[in-house]
Design a protein around this motif. Structure first.
Motif: not given
Length: 355
Positions: A230-248
């Motif tokens: 619905k909002y391809p030009n308005d939102l940057e949506l990211v799901i990421d993780g499972k990494m050291p706390l400082d990188k996260y």
């Protein structure tokens, strides 16, 4: 006061230690590093080996280091089941810890048998079913057994008290004489960079991937699929993780909005980090959890465990992007005022001294 913080979840004890040290106390963390998060500690209970040697070493190392884990005024164990490896003599080990130190406290944090047995009954909603289906992939879980509850009860009785970090554990231990007042999650805000929450061309929304079912990530995926179309030009949506706390934390710093746990009444450790960074935080902010924290209001935008709740709140933020900077400022103020590490550390000192 000389304090041993035993075990670690997402920097909970690391931030508490820093507050205690600033107040003039001696604090030591002995922990496994919380897996892939690699949270630093003073006495490592983790193994440097791999394969079979790792399994053997991980069971022996806490026993080897028992002499470093005694003669403290206070020991706080982050969770009854952090020494849950098969064939590890945890009753023997924890008895030695209890006998070798002046006071022994439990923290109400993470999965334990009371959370699974009584939290599951009493809370409006929780992570239990999604955890079993997506993370554990079984209907049977070791913490939801008679044996686990008996061990949890034995350790609770042996302790000077249990200190919940949020409403969920306060509710799970409701009616238990050893349950003490809830103390908020600590965060050393002086070490967390606060930046004005300025929105660029796109509004950045981030969800940290850790335990898929427990955190309710399926609801975030469903919402993001709808919002991306619905909002391809308005939102940057990211799901990421499972990494050291400082990188996260570096990854989280680059966004505007952080979605914390979906299946929680309260905010978790990562959500508190996001507040300190000045993010707009979506997650657990049910009225009961605010009462538990001793506050009347919170900048956290409450979510219910469904995709529509996320969609509605993200669309609301898109419609009032000019308010995001102010919400981010209020987030930082809340982190300092409620979760500030020295304020929280003093609450622990008061509670430990009293009990």
């Amino acid at each position: 006061m000389k304090i041993l913080l035993l075990g670690e979840f997402s920097g909970l004890h690391m931030n508490l230690k820093e507050g205690l040290v600033e107040l003039g106390h001696e604090a030591v963390i002995a922990a496994h590093g919380d897996g892939f998060k690699k949270v630093p500690c003073d006495i490592s209970l983790d193994s440097n080996f791999s394969g079979l040697l790792r399994k053997i070493d991980s069971r022996l190392k806490p026993l080897y280091k028992l002499n470093q884990l005694t003669n403290y005024d206070v020991v706080q164990l982050v969770n009854p089941f952090i020494f849950g490896a098969k064939f590890f003599p945890r009753r023997f080990f924890l008895n030695k810890i209890i006998q070798g130190n002046e006071k022994f406290f439990l923290s109400g944090a993470g999965d334990d048998a009371y959370f699974w047995r009584f939290g599951r009954e009493k809370l409006k909603y929780g992570p239990f079913d999604d955890f079993l289906k997506y993370d554990h992939k079984s209907d049977v879980f070791k913490l939801d057994t008679k044996e686990a509850l008996e061990f949890n009860s034995w350790l609770l009785e042996k302790s000077n008290g249990l200190i919940p970090i949020m409403y969920e554990y306060e509710k799970s231990y409701e009616g238990q004489p050893k349950r003490l007042n809830t103390i908020p999650i600590p965060i050393n805000t002086s070490k967390v960079v606060y930046q004005e929450n300025r929105v660029g061309k796109k509004l950045g929304v981030f969800h940290g991937l850790n335990r898929y079912g427990f955190k309710g990530t399926r609801h975030v995926e469903e919402a993001f699929k709808y919002l991306r179309n619905k909002y391809p030009n308005d939102l940057e949506l990211v799901i990421d993780g499972k990494m050291p706390l400082d990188k996260y934390l570096q990854l989280m710093q680059r966004t505007n909005v952080v979605i914390d746990q979906m299946n929680s009444h309260s905010l978790g450790v990562n959500g508190v980090y996001a507040l300190a960074m000045g993010k707009v935080v979506l997650g657990g902010a049910e009225p009961e959890s605010l009462i538990s924290l001793g506050v009347e209001s919170s900048p956290v935008i409450n979510l219910e465990p469904n995709a529509q709740s996320i969609i509605q709140q993200v669309e609301n933020l898109l419609a009032k992007k000019n308010e995001i900077q102010q919400i981010g400022y209020e987030s930082r103020q809340f982190a300092e005022g409620v979760h500030g590490h020295t304020k929280v550390a003093q609450q622990y000192i008061n509670t430990w001294s009293k009990h």
